[in-house]
Every structure is written in structure tokens, then in C-alpha cells.
Design a protein around this motif. Structure first.
Motif, short mmCIF file in Angstrom:
data_model
loop_
_atom_site.label_atom_id
_atom_site.label_comp_id
_atom_site.label_asym_id
_atom_site.label_seq_id
_atom_site.Cartn_x
_atom_site.Cartn_y
_atom_site.Cartn_z
N ARG A 29 70.17 -8.50 42.07
CA ARG A 29 70.61 -7.79 40.88
C ARG A 29 70.02 -8.40 39.61
NH1 ARG A 29 75.58 -7.69 43.71
NH2 ARG A 29 76.35 -9.48 42.50
N ARG A 31 67.15 -10.00 39.39
CA ARG A 31 65.74 -9.65 39.32
C ARG A 31 65.55 -8.22 38.81
NH1 ARG A 31 63.28 -12.10 44.99
NH2 ARG A 31 63.33 -14.33 44.36
N ARG A 32 66.41 -7.32 39.29
CA ARG A 32 66.31 -5.94 38.82
C ARG A 32 66.58 -5.83 37.31
NH1 ARG A 32 69.72 -2.91 43.67
NH2 ARG A 32 68.04 -2.99 45.26
N ARG A 33 67.57 -6.60 36.84
CA ARG A 33 67.91 -6.56 35.41
C ARG A 33 66.79 -7.15 34.56
NH1 ARG A 33 69.47 -3.70 31.48
NH2 ARG A 33 70.49 -4.83 29.77
N ILE A 34 66.18 -8.22 35.09
CA ILE A 34 65.06 -8.82 34.37
C ILE A 34 63.90 -7.84 34.29
CG2 ILE A 34 63.29 -10.62 34.51
CD1 ILE A 34 65.45 -12.47 35.68
N ALA A 35 63.66 -7.13 35.37
CA ALA A 35 62.58 -6.14 35.37
C ALA A 35 62.87 -5.02 34.37
CB ALA A 35 62.41 -5.57 36.79
N GLU A 36 64.14 -4.60 34.31
CA GLU A 36 64.51 -3.56 33.35
C GLU A 36 64.27 -4.03 31.92
OE1 GLU A 36 68.53 -2.67 34.21
OE2 GLU A 36 68.11 -1.56 36.07
N GLU A 38 62.21 -6.43 30.88
CA GLU A 38 60.78 -6.55 30.62
C GLU A 38 60.15 -5.20 30.36
OE1 GLU A 38 59.30 -8.58 34.02
OE2 GLU A 38 59.71 -10.59 33.21
N SER A 39 60.62 -4.17 31.06
CA SER A 39 60.12 -2.82 30.83
C SER A 39 60.48 -2.31 29.44
CB SER A 39 60.68 -1.87 31.90
OG SER A 39 60.26 -0.54 31.66
N GLU A 40 61.72 -2.61 29.01
CA GLU A 40 62.15 -2.20 27.68
C GLU A 40 61.34 -2.94 26.61
OE1 GLU A 40 66.30 -2.85 27.37
OE2 GLU A 40 66.84 -1.39 28.92
N ASN A 41 61.13 -4.23 26.84
CA ASN A 41 60.34 -5.01 25.89
C ASN A 41 58.93 -4.48 25.75
OD1 ASN A 41 62.50 -6.67 25.46
ND2 ASN A 41 61.78 -8.34 26.76
N GLU A 42 58.32 -4.10 26.86
CA GLU A 42 56.98 -3.56 26.82
C GLU A 42 56.93 -2.25 26.04
OE1 GLU A 42 52.97 -3.31 27.27
OE2 GLU A 42 54.32 -4.99 27.66
#
Length: 347
Positions: A29, A31-36, A38-42
Motif C-alpha cells: 500500500r 508503494r502504491r501511495r508513493i507512486a500516486e 510521484e505521478s501527481e508531482n510529475e
């Protein structure tokens, strides 16, 4: 049965598998939140680049826009009462157009900052200083510019002759740079037209200190040799060419005090030249002394003080506008220096 009457549960193999599975779920969970994130930051970075920003710094918090034009003038007045300089008031005017633009509701059509600058000038200036401050003319001279000028009234802004310079770049102080040749410094931006004006001069050596007519059109760069206002070798024709109507009928165009022996000189740049004459209260000064000068244009007098002690009225019959000036020379063992400042009239 354990001591104390309680039961102690023994962990089984199945229990260990449950703990491991729970930890794996938590990590997944995260890792999924971190990916989310990072996607928002990008997405935010790309949006910033599209809008013209090359910064990688992400916005933090929420931007709150405040309509400063809705702030009451009384509040602005209270805020500006804590501002001490014209630059601080200028920064306030640039903060919001409601502070810097003219207010139609104002009787005199001034901005809030202009009104505060006017009050600052009126509260700080003496009656005599008010008389020499430029007149407010809407559109060309502002109270903010008047306040700025008032803050920098006394300085030697004009140097005449090739043997004088500001001391360490400070325009309130001048020193002689060559021997046996007099040069002169004028506080030309402080024109005294009415009222009483008091200045103090801290001296080294034996300079001349006095008053002279304002000569705004005089080309300072044209005088690279010895220069003084009183004497046969001065430039009376050049001086009289600067005459204006506000000089009036007064015939004292330059008058000074010689610190060496306290004698007085004055001239009308014509047929009247009086050099090194005695007067009631004549007394010399020396290095480290402070010479006070009181020009009272209501009474037409120039009074001299030495270290806050009144020596007496050196010259009367004065009228029209004047500026402060000093003349300096470099001696064999030391150079004349003078610093000027506004002073408080001694009791």
C-alpha cells in the motif's frame, strides 16, 4: 497455567504467516501511495513548465488572495505610522494600487501614501525647515519626493575647486586635498528662504563657514583651480549671473566666519567687500570644536555658537534665500575638514 492466574498464548506457525502477510500488504500500500504522489508531482511539474516556470519546487499550501483595496484608510494610516522612511512608504505604495493611486474621495485628490508622507514631513520639520521645502505641485512634485528630500537635506552636494573631496564618500563631510589653495563645498539642495535654521559644523583645522546665495546654474566642473565666494580673486560676474528675483533688495550675497580667529567677511559681489572684520562676540575655534550657525530670516540675522555656547549675532540685515557653505585649505601638517548636520538650537 502461568503465575498470576493468566493464560499465555503460544504463537503457532499459522500466526507467523499472518504477521508476514500483514507486513507485505502494508508495504504494498505504501508503494502504491508513493507512486500516486510521484505521478501527481510529475503532473504539477509539467503544468509549471507549461505556465513558464522552470522551477522544480512544488507549490506548498494554499495561495490566499487578499483584496487590499478593501482595507480601510484608517487601518492603512495606523500601519504607515510604523514606517519611518520614504522608501518604506514607496514600497507600501507599490504593494497595492489602492495605496498609491489618488483617492477621488480625498479633498486634495491625494493617495493614502501621499497623505501619510505629508503628515510625516509636517510632524518632523521645524517651521524654518518647512519654509525651505519645495512647494507641493500636483503632478510634478509629490509629498513622497518631498519627504525623501527632507530626509537628506544637509549634505555638501556641490564641490567647487580642484582641491576638495568628500571624506570617505560621505557627502556630509569634506576635506581639503592640496596645500595653499582654497576650495568650497555647498549644501545647495537645502535652500533657506524663510524662518529659522540651525546647523552644526564639526571642524578640523581652521575652515571658513557661512552662507551664500543659491547658484543652481553654476557649472561646478568649470572651476578646477582655487575657489572661494569672498575675495578679490573670486568670480563675482559668474555669481551675479545667477541672480533671481527672490534675492530681493538684500545686498549680502555671501557671509562667512573664519574659525582661526573668529573674524567675519561678507560681500555683495560688487562694490562692497568686507574681509576679516571684528564683530561683537568674535572668538576663534579649533580642531574638535563644533561651530553652530543660526540663520533667522524672520529677523535677518546670522548668529554663531561655539560648542553650544552662543557667541553672538555676527551679521544682520539679511534677506532672501541662502545655502550653507564651507571653504577649506590643506596646511603643512594637517588638512581642514568639516562635517555638517542639522542641530537642535542650544538653550
Amino acid at each position: 497455567m502461568a503465575e498470576g492466574g493468566g493464560t499465555k498464548r503460544l504463537r503457532t506457525a499459522g500466526d507467523g504467516q499472518d504477521v508476514v502477510a500483514s507486513a507485505e500488504d502494508t508495504e504494498l500500500r505504501l508503494r502504491r501511495r508513493i507512486a500516486e504522489l510521484e505521478s501527481e508531482n510529475e503532473m504539477l511539474r509539467r503544468r509549471g513548465q507549461v505556465e513558464g516556470s522552470s522551477h522544480d519546487v512544488l507549490p506548498v499550501g494554499t495561495l490566499i488572495v487578499v483584496d487590499l483595496s478593501r482595507v480601510e484608510s484608517s487601518v492603512v494610516g495606523h500601519i504607515t505610522s510604523f514606517l519611518g522612511t520614504s522608501r518604506e512608504l514607496l514600497n507600501l505604495a507599490l504593494t497595492c494600487k489602492a495605496f498609491g493611486l489618488r483617492q477621488p474621495a480625498s479633498t486634495l485628490n491625494w493617495s493614502l501614501v501621499e497623505e501619510e508622507a505629508r503628515q510625516a514631513v509636517r510632524s518632523r520639520a521645524t517651521d524654518g525647515e518647512i519654509g525651505c521645502i519645495p512647494q507641493y505641485v500636483r503632478g510634478t512634485v509629490t509629498w513622497l519626493s518631498i519627504l525623501n528630500r527632507f530626509e537628506h537635506l544637509l549634505q555638501f552636494d556641490v564641490l567647487l575647486g580642484g582641491f576638495i573631496e568628500h571624506r570617505n564618500g560621505d557627502k556630509t563631510a569634506v576635506c581639503a586635498t592640496a596645500g595653499d589653495s582654497y576650495s568650497t563645498a555647498v549644501s545647495s539642495s537645502y535652500v533657506m528662504r524663510s524662518g529659522a535654521h540651525y546647523a552644526e559644523f564639526l571642524i578640523t583645522g581652521t575652515p571658513y563657514i557661512g552662507i551664500v546665495r543659491p547658484l543652481p546654474g553654476l557649472d561646478a566642473g568649470a572651476y578646477q583651480e582655487e575657489f572661494y565666494f569672498i575675495g578679490e580673486s573670486s568670480f563675482p560676474t559668474d555669481f551675479l549671473a545667477q541672480r533671481s528675483d527672490d534675492w530681493g533688495d538684500g545686498d549680502v550675497h555671501a557671509c562667512d566666519y573664519f574659525c582661526c580667529d573668529g573674524q567675519m567677511s561678507w560681500t555683495n559681489w560688487g562694490d562692497e567687500l568686507n574681509e576679516r572684520v571684528d564683530w561683537d562676540g568674535v572668538e576663534g575655534c579649533g580642531s574638535g570644536d563644533t561651530v553652530g550657525m543660526l540663520l533667522n530670516l524672520d529677523e535677518g540675522t546670522l548668529t554663531v555658537y561655539k560648542n553650544n555656547r552662543r557667541l553672538g549675532v555676527m551679521k544682520d540685515g539679511l534677506s532672501g534665500p541662502y545655502c550653507w557653505y564651507v571653504s577649506l585649505v590643506k596646511h603643512e601638517t594637517f588638512a581642514d575638514t568639516v562635517s555638517i548636520k542639522r542641530g537642535t538650537l542650544p538653550n
